[in-house]
Design a protein around this motif. Structure first.
Motif, mmCIF file in Angstrom:
data_model
loop_
_atom_site.group_PDB
_atom_site.id
_atom_site.type_symbol
_atom_site.label_atom_id
_atom_site.label_comp_id
_atom_site.label_asym_id
_atom_site.label_seq_id
_atom_site.Cartn_x
_atom_site.Cartn_y
_atom_site.Cartn_z
ATOM 1 N N THR A 105 39.304 43.646 38.242
ATOM 2 C CA THR A 105 38.190 42.958 37.430
ATOM 3 C C THR A 105 37.865 41.698 37.815
ATOM 4 O O THR A 105 38.618 40.959 38.274
ATOM 5 C CB THR A 105 38.466 42.789 35.977
ATOM 6 O OG1 THR A 105 39.636 42.161 35.888
ATOM 7 C CG2 THR A 105 38.833 44.165 35.176
ATOM 8 N N ALA A 106 36.586 41.510 37.866
ATOM 9 C CA ALA A 106 35.829 40.272 38.361
ATOM 10 C C ALA A 106 34.851 39.684 37.699
ATOM 11 O O ALA A 106 33.850 40.711 37.428
ATOM 12 C CB ALA A 106 35.829 40.078 39.885
ATOM 13 N N TYR A 159 37.781 35.289 37.625
ATOM 14 C CA TYR A 159 36.650 34.588 36.740
ATOM 15 C C TYR A 159 35.978 33.625 37.164
ATOM 16 O O TYR A 159 36.759 32.379 36.982
ATOM 17 C CB TYR A 159 36.989 34.488 35.213
ATOM 18 C CG TYR A 159 35.917 34.704 34.198
ATOM 19 C CD1 TYR A 159 34.744 35.401 34.080
ATOM 20 C CD2 TYR A 159 35.982 33.573 33.391
ATOM 21 C CE1 TYR A 159 34.004 35.603 33.227
ATOM 22 C CE2 TYR A 159 34.885 33.244 32.413
ATOM 23 C CZ TYR A 159 34.046 34.086 32.411
ATOM 24 O OH TYR A 159 32.882 34.310 31.339
ATOM 25 N N VAL A 160 34.951 33.607 37.799
ATOM 26 C CA VAL A 160 34.412 32.453 38.885
ATOM 27 C C VAL A 160 33.270 31.703 38.191
ATOM 28 O O VAL A 160 32.304 32.209 37.941
ATOM 29 C CB VAL A 160 34.143 32.988 40.098
ATOM 30 C CG1 VAL A 160 33.756 31.583 41.106
ATOM 31 C CG2 VAL A 160 35.116 33.850 40.826
ATOM 32 N N GLY A 166 26.744 35.275 46.181
ATOM 33 C CA GLY A 166 27.590 34.805 47.266
ATOM 34 C C GLY A 166 29.143 35.115 46.918
ATOM 35 O O GLY A 166 29.700 35.679 47.568
ATOM 36 N N ARG A 167 29.434 34.868 45.406
ATOM 37 C CA ARG A 167 30.794 35.022 45.281
ATOM 38 C C ARG A 167 31.117 36.143 44.746
ATOM 39 O O ARG A 167 32.029 36.930 44.985
ATOM 40 C CB ARG A 167 30.872 34.009 43.917
ATOM 41 C CG ARG A 167 30.908 32.680 44.167
ATOM 42 C CD ARG A 167 31.823 32.183 45.540
ATOM 43 N NE ARG A 167 33.086 32.525 45.355
ATOM 44 C CZ ARG A 167 34.029 31.662 44.687
ATOM 45 N NH1 ARG A 167 33.850 30.422 44.172
ATOM 46 N NH2 ARG A 167 35.160 31.768 44.799
ATOM 47 N N TRP A 168 29.890 37.105 44.136
ATOM 48 C CA TRP A 168 29.788 38.525 44.191
ATOM 49 C C TRP A 168 30.183 39.262 45.400
ATOM 50 O O TRP A 168 31.035 40.017 45.495
ATOM 51 C CB TRP A 168 28.728 38.902 43.311
ATOM 52 C CG TRP A 168 28.220 40.478 43.943
ATOM 53 C CD1 TRP A 168 27.233 40.763 44.986
ATOM 54 C CD2 TRP A 168 28.800 41.703 43.843
ATOM 55 N NE1 TRP A 168 27.126 41.906 45.368
ATOM 56 C CE2 TRP A 168 28.028 42.574 44.575
ATOM 57 C CE3 TRP A 168 29.846 42.258 42.865
ATOM 58 C CZ2 TRP A 168 28.256 44.004 44.538
ATOM 59 C CZ3 TRP A 168 30.133 43.408 42.686
ATOM 60 C CH2 TRP A 168 29.437 44.492 43.424
ATOM 61 N N LYS A 169 29.416 38.691 46.459
ATOM 62 C CA LYS A 169 29.638 39.395 47.801
ATOM 63 C C LYS A 169 30.861 39.233 48.485
ATOM 64 O O LYS A 169 31.531 40.150 49.061
ATOM 65 C CB LYS A 169 28.724 38.813 48.786
ATOM 66 C CG LYS A 169 28.203 39.541 50.243
ATOM 67 C CD LYS A 169 27.668 41.101 49.870
ATOM 68 C CE LYS A 169 27.295 41.768 51.161
ATOM 69 N NZ LYS A 169 28.296 41.616 52.295
#
Length: 376
Positions: free
Chosen positions: A130-131, A152-153, A191-194
């Motif tokens: 999970t993210a 969790y960003v 970018g963080r998703w990628k």
């Protein structure tokens, strides 16, 4: 008093419409669902009204990615959020209970209780990675919305860890609010998703399945989309209005020059088109790894916004349709039957619906209903 009266009256009308139409949303939109799903990706557009999306009938702007996903998936025409602002709406989305139950209705001295088993926790307990990636201050883990996420960003970081306090009073300070309004964050979130996706996709060391939440903030004012979206829908404008400080600039109001109002709305459309393009990148990421058919892709919004419609601007002020009617698109090729569904659906119905699609148990605390064959 006028604001309270119009909010209450609109709320009663909206609740009456929901009660009258809930029983009409029994259309079948699932076909051949067996054995759950490999991945689930939940995307929320912040501050996005349904009536500004092409597939919802808006002809003034272009949302080619959402329109294509809707044509291939299920579109829910009367999806109603739980609240006209970010914090309670996302709490309702994650818990599947109304705002009056989860209680996260004010940022000060409030936090989502650990007693709720959230949507990401359900997937986490089922073995999914999970993210979550967010860019709005009211998604901060200080409000308890990080429950169930391995990662969790914070992609905006308008407040440092040193400035945080247990009361969450930092969230209402003008420097934090204005900094978040000025942010252009879609590229950061993507970018963080990628990075996560490249780690989680098949063939990676820590492969799927995954549950991911992507919150795209940029449609929220200020309305300052990057080029070419800043001029895409009003290329001939020569005035001085920029869309910056939309909420705090007193000169931006319902009595301003209609031509300047048109430009503000064109900038809002530009933000939606820009965010639509980011979703296109995410869709292409899934397609490049052959995961479109193995991923439930859900697009919705936390709330809408008033664009001078009733003499006001912004949101968190009333329950008019412009603030609470939001898009909901569910895309899962071969499993979700394409079509449009006219019955009323609610924010709290999303969670149980996704759990059913993923063949996971519905949480005992949920007060939402499964959409589709079981939504009667």
């Amino acid at each position: 008093r006028r604001v309270l009266f119009r909010s209450g009256r609109a709320g009663l009308l909206s609740l009456a419409a929901c009660a009258a139409a809930l029983s009409s949303c029994a259309e079948e939109f699932q076909s051949g669902v067996e054995g759950g799903v490999e991945n689930l990706l939940l995307v929320t557009f912040d501050t996005t009204r349904a009536d500004r999306i092409g597939c919802y009938g808006y002809g003034g702007a272009s949302t080619p990615v959402l329109d294509a996903l809707a044509a291939e998936g299920a579109l829910f025409e009367q999806h109603i959020t739980s609240a006209p602002w970010t914090l309670p709406a996302h709490a309702a989305l994650f818990t599947s209970v109304p705002d009056s139950v989860h209680g996260v209705v004010d940022p000060i001295n409030t936090r989502l209780s650990d007693a709720y088993l959230t949507l990401p926790e359900s997937f986490q307990e089922a073995g999914y990675r999970t993210a979550g990636f967010f860019a709005g201050p009211y998604l901060h883990p200080a409000f308890g919305l990080g429950q169930g996420f391995d990662r969790y960003v914070d992609c905006v970081q308008v407040v440092s860890d040193e400035e945080l306090d247990g009361s969450n009073a930092w969230s209402m300070t003008k420097p934090v609010v204005r900094a978040s309004h000025h942010g252009v964050t879609n590229d950061k979130v993507y970018g963080r998703w990628k990075e996560f996706f490249d780690e989680a996709a098949p063939g990676a060391a820590n492969g799927a399945p995954f549950f991911a939440f992507v919150h795209l903030w940029d449609v929220h004012f200020d309305f300052t989309p990057p080029a070419p979206y800043d001029t895409m829908f009003d290329p001939d404008y020569e005035g001085r209005v920029t869309g910056r400080d939309f909420f705090y600039d007193a000169e931006i109001n319902a009595a301003m020059d209609p031509r300047d109002q048109e430009h503000i709305i064109a900038l809002y459309d530009g933000e939606i088109r820009w965010t639509d393009e980011v979703v296109g990148r995410i869709r292409d990421d899934l397609a490049a790894k052959g995961l479109l058919e193995d991923t439930i892709l859900v697009i919705t919004s936390d709330h809408g916004t008033e664009l001078f419609d009733h003499g006001g601007k912004g949101h968190r002020s009333a329950l008019y349709e412009e603030q609470i009617h939001v898009p909901l698109i569910v895309h899962w090729p071969g499993k979700v039957t394409p079509g449009r569904h006219a019955g009323v659906t609610r924010m709290i119905d999303v969670g149980p619906t996704l759990l059913e699609l993923a063949d996971l148990p519905i949480r005992s605390t949920t007060m939402g209903r499964k959409i589709g064959r079981a939504h009667v």
